[in-house]
Design a protein around this motif. Structure first.
Motif, short mmCIF file in Angstrom:
data_model
loop_
_atom_site.label_atom_id
_atom_site.label_comp_id
_atom_site.label_asym_id
_atom_site.label_seq_id
_atom_site.Cartn_x
_atom_site.Cartn_y
_atom_site.Cartn_z
N SER A 1 0.83 -1.21 0.00
CA SER A 1 0.00 0.00 0.00
C SER A 1 0.86 1.25 0.00
O SER A 1 1.69 1.44 0.90
N PRO A 2 0.70 2.16 -1.00
CA PRO A 2 1.48 3.39 -1.02
C PRO A 2 1.03 4.34 0.09
O PRO A 2 -0.15 4.32 0.50
N THR A 3 1.93 5.17 0.56
CA THR A 3 1.59 6.12 1.62
C THR A 3 2.49 7.34 1.52
O THR A 3 3.47 7.33 0.75
N LEU A 4 2.15 8.37 2.27
CA LEU A 4 2.95 9.59 2.36
C LEU A 4 3.27 9.85 3.82
O LEU A 4 2.44 9.63 4.70
N ILE A 5 4.49 10.31 4.06
CA ILE A 5 4.91 10.65 5.42
C ILE A 5 5.69 11.95 5.36
O ILE A 5 6.00 12.47 4.29
N LEU A 6 6.00 12.48 6.53
CA LEU A 6 6.78 13.72 6.63
C LEU A 6 8.16 13.42 7.18
O LEU A 6 8.32 12.64 8.12
N SER A 7 9.17 14.07 6.58
CA SER A 7 10.52 13.95 7.11
C SER A 7 10.66 14.87 8.32
O SER A 7 9.76 15.65 8.64
N LYS A 8 11.78 14.80 8.99
CA LYS A 8 12.02 15.65 10.16
C LYS A 8 12.07 17.12 9.76
O LYS A 8 11.83 18.01 10.59
N ARG A 9 12.36 17.41 8.51
CA ARG A 9 12.41 18.77 8.02
C ARG A 9 11.08 19.23 7.41
O ARG A 9 11.00 20.31 6.82
N ASP B 1 3.50 4.87 -6.77
CA ASP B 1 2.83 3.65 -7.25
C ASP B 1 1.97 4.00 -8.46
O ASP B 1 1.82 5.18 -8.80
N THR B 2 1.42 2.99 -9.08
CA THR B 2 0.45 3.18 -10.17
C THR B 2 -0.79 2.38 -9.84
O THR B 2 -0.72 1.33 -9.19
N LEU B 3 -1.94 2.88 -10.29
CA LEU B 3 -3.20 2.19 -10.03
C LEU B 3 -3.35 0.99 -10.96
O LEU B 3 -2.88 1.02 -12.10
N PRO B 4 -4.00 -0.07 -10.50
CA PRO B 4 -4.20 -1.25 -11.35
C PRO B 4 -5.00 -0.92 -12.61
O PRO B 4 -5.92 -0.09 -12.58
N ASN B 5 -4.62 -1.54 -13.71
CA ASN B 5 -5.32 -1.40 -15.00
C ASN B 5 -5.36 0.04 -15.49
O ASN B 5 -6.29 0.45 -16.20
N MET C 1 2.29 1.40 -18.96
CA MET C 1 3.59 1.92 -19.37
C MET C 1 4.73 1.33 -18.55
O MET C 1 5.88 1.70 -18.73
N GLN C 2 4.39 0.41 -17.63
CA GLN C 2 5.37 -0.30 -16.80
C GLN C 2 6.22 0.66 -15.98
O GLN C 2 7.43 0.47 -15.84
N LEU C 3 5.58 1.68 -15.44
CA LEU C 3 6.25 2.59 -14.53
C LEU C 3 6.36 1.92 -13.17
O LEU C 3 5.39 1.38 -12.64
N ILE C 4 7.54 1.98 -12.58
CA ILE C 4 7.84 1.22 -11.37
C ILE C 4 7.95 2.17 -10.18
O ILE C 4 8.55 3.25 -10.30
N PRO C 5 7.39 1.81 -9.01
CA PRO C 5 7.57 2.64 -7.82
C PRO C 5 9.05 2.89 -7.53
O PRO C 5 9.86 1.97 -7.57
N GLY C 6 9.37 4.15 -7.24
CA GLY C 6 10.76 4.53 -7.01
C GLY C 6 11.40 5.21 -8.20
O GLY C 6 12.38 5.94 -8.06
N GLY D 1 -3.31 7.44 -13.76
CA GLY D 1 -3.23 6.45 -12.70
C GLY D 1 -1.87 6.40 -12.03
O GLY D 1 -1.51 5.38 -11.45
N ILE D 2 -1.11 7.50 -12.09
CA ILE D 2 0.21 7.56 -11.49
C ILE D 2 0.11 8.30 -10.16
O ILE D 2 -0.44 9.40 -10.10
#
Length: 384
Positions: A165-173, A297-301, A307-312, A367-368
């Motif tokens: 599961s993709p998520t967002l977090i905050l850095s110390k800055r 991440d990318t959404l399914p379908n 386009m085979q975009l990969i997380p990261g 879907g990106i």
């Protein structure tokens, strides 16, 4: 006919166990919170709530059948008091709704500790109960821990990296960082035996312990598969040591072996903490910088998945226009319809080209999911 009766009896013990039903409640809760978090952060869920149930049953059930075959052949026997104590302790653990605690280590550690201290601690009215707990030999602890932990090691590598599961977090800055949450429960019913009880004339009474195996890990410094592979290796080593001690007990009487089993329980938890600390101390993979718009991440379908975009990976240019983030990506996308050519920086820092025609039916986001500010201002982000 006798086999059928024993099988039905074992199945009834499973369905009557509070641990089984509490585990289903925990699975439902985890699925709902995951969907709610994804929609708050990205305006869309990454996958259906049904996926938690799919992973809950398969492939852990196959491993449970193999492990139960071993316990049946070895005629692994526990007492009624041990089964009740284990179930109550495990149920309390599952009620925390935190999958990282969903393993038999804590209940085994408590039961083993109570038994080891019976000569120095007075249990009063519970003395008879503890005496029945002590009838279960240390080899049962080693075998149970070894089989479940080995299954966990296999599941972490085989099934863990799927549909994270993709998520967002905050850095110390205060900078937005992307990550992937691995939060999963696997169902591992294990067959063991009770001595003749409840008036049954069978030599042994089969029961099923509905053991849930859980994992909860936030991956930021590496892709989920990399972290889970390290944790899997660590778990496998501990499992093989436990099973090795169990096997050696048939040949040699190993002194102080109960302390070795106790140490394995402690090392089990320390391994996860070591992996987490290493992950936090590593430069995040999903962080915006000079690389363009980083893909979480990318959404399914979706076109992004096609386009085979990969997380990261990060999108550096759209038809020659330099991209600095998700907003600039969408702006460039609108300017260059109906055909786009993306320059993508892969995980090794090399550039690859992705080309695609855009159609009226394609969503404008493709879907990106990018690293950036959550779509809901009310969501509370975890800090790294």
């Amino acid at each position: 006919m006798e086999v059928v009766r024993m099988s039905v009896t074992a199945l009834l013990t499973l369905l009557s166990s509070p641990l089984f039903w509490v585990t289903l409640v925990a699975l439902t809760y985890i699925s709902m919170t995951r969907v709610k978090r994804e929609r708050a952060m990205f305006r869309s869920r990454r996958r259906s709530p049904k996926s938690e149930w799919k992973h809950f049953i398969w492939p852990s059930l196959l491993l449970a059948v193999l492990a139960s075959a071993a316990t049946i052949v070895l005629e692994t026997t526990i007492t009624f008091e041990w089964a009740v104590s284990f179930t109550v302790l495990y149920t309390l653990v599952v009620l925390t709704m935190h999958p990282r605690f969903f393993n038999p280590v804590l209940p085994l550690l408590v039961l083993f500790g109570v038994v080891m201290l019976r000569d120095v601690v007075s249990y009063g009215a519970l003395s008879d109960w503890v005496r029945e707990l002590a009838r279960v030999d240390w080899t049962v602890y080693a075998l149970t821990f070894g089989l479940v932990t080995l299954a966990e090691a296999i599941l972490l590598r085989w099934n863990g990296p799927k549909e994270t599961s993709p998520t967002l977090i905050l850095s110390k800055r205060g900078q937005f960082i992307g990550g992937h949450v691995v939060k999963r429960i696997w169902f591992f019913p294990l067959v063991v035996f009770l001595p003749p009880t409840f008036g049954l004339d069978w030599p042994m009474v089969p029961i099923i312990l509905p053991i849930p195996i859980g994992v909860s890990l936030l991956s930021t410094g590496a892709l989920p598969g990399t972290l889970l592979a390290r944790l899997s290796n660590y778990r496998a080593v501990l499992a093989l040591i436990a099973l090795g001690l169990f096997g050696l007990s048939y040949v040699w009487e190993i002194p102080y072996v109960d302390y070795a089993v106790f140490a394995l329980f402690v090392l089990y938890e320390l391994g996860l903490q070591w992996i987490k600390r290493e992950n936090r101390g590593t430069t995040p993979v999903f962080i915006n910088g000079n690389r363009g718009a980083v893909i979480v991440d990318t959404l399914p379908n979706s076109p992004g998945e096609a386009m085979q975009l990969i997380p990261g990976e990060s999108i550096y240019k759209v038809n020659g226009t330099i991209i600095t983030g998700g907003h600039s990506f969408y702006e460039a996308l609108q300017q260059h319809k109906p055909y786009i050519k993306l320059e993508v920086l892969n995980l090794n820092g090399d550039i690859r080209f992705v080309q695609r025609a855009m159609y009226e039916t394609d969503p404008h986001e493709l879907g990106i999911l990018f690293v950036g500010e959550p779509t809901s201002p009310r969501v509370r982000l975890r800090k790294l």
